[in-house]
Enzyme design. Structure first.
Site, PDB file in Angstrom:
ATOM      1  CB  SER A  39     -22.345 -14.871  20.392  1.00 29.47           C
ATOM      2  OG  SER A  39     -22.618 -14.655  21.760  1.00 29.47           O
ATOM      3  CG  ASP A  40     -22.694  -8.021  20.668  1.00 28.80           C
ATOM      4  OD1 ASP A  40     -21.607  -7.742  20.119  1.00 28.80           O
ATOM      5  OD2 ASP A  40     -23.275  -7.259  21.456  1.00 28.80           O
TER       6      ASP A  40
END
Length: 198
Positions: free
Chosen positions: A75-76
């Site tokens: 995730s980012d």
């Protein structure tokens, strides 16, 4: 209803871990080893949009963890302010400058997630939310930063919406979990459908 699919979260983000733990999901934490700054610089040179940068980083983080028959989630989150990505502050002085820059203005938070299984991409998603900070004077910013713990420097916008970040936020347009750093509802829908368990 419980979702028992086991997965590895390729992140050390306290916010993401908190979101997933609060739901009682079955996961382990393993930190990725990619150089985010290097990738961001490369993607910026390639003129990727902020959304594309966020999604590609999420993919790279998940892909970095090599496993067999185990789902890996990367995730980012990035902040898009006037077409440019806002980086994390390195010092409290930097945080002060950043908050002053965003004060009274609206920015877009883009949170992405990607799932890999047997080193193959099986799902990805990006969501956006808009956040407007209150118009803050220097004293208000100083008092806010004084109330924050040093881990505020781990937050891209120098605020944690689930904690005292709410003090400096005027309004949010979009999903709360996106602001926290994870596209939760699309992920839960994917996880419910994913039929391989540990």
């Amino acid at each position: 209803m419980s979702i028992n699919n086991f997965f590895i979260l390729a992140s050390g983000s306290k916010s993401r871990i908190l979101i997933l733990k609060n739901l009682g999901l079955n996961f382990a934490i393993k930190q990725h080893k990619i150089d985010e700054k290097l990738y961001k610089k490369s993607f910026t040179t390639l003129k990727y949009s902020p959304k594309k940068i966020s999604l590609q980083l999420a993919k790279n983080k998940a892909k970095n963890i090599k496993t067999n028959n185990t789902l890996v989630i990367g995730s980012d989150t990035v902040i898009n302010f006037n077409g440019n990505i806002i980086e994390k502050a390195k010092t409290l002085l930097g945080a002060k400058k950043k908050i002053k820059k965003l004060s009274g203005k609206t920015h877009t938070i883009i949170s992405s997630a990607a799932a890999y299984f047997n080193n193959q991409l099986v799902w990805c998603c990006s969501q956006e939310a808009k956040v407007k900070l209150r118009k803050l004077n220097d004293q208000e910013i100083k008092e806010y930063l004084k109330s924050c713990k040093p881990d505020i420097l781990n937050c891209v916008g120098c605020y944690q919406v689930e904690k005292n970040g709410a003090i400096i936020i005027e309004r949010i347009e979009g999903d709360f979990f996106t602001v926290m750093g994870f596209p939760l509802f699309p992920f839960l829908f994917f996880l419910k459908k994913f039929n391989v368990k540990k």
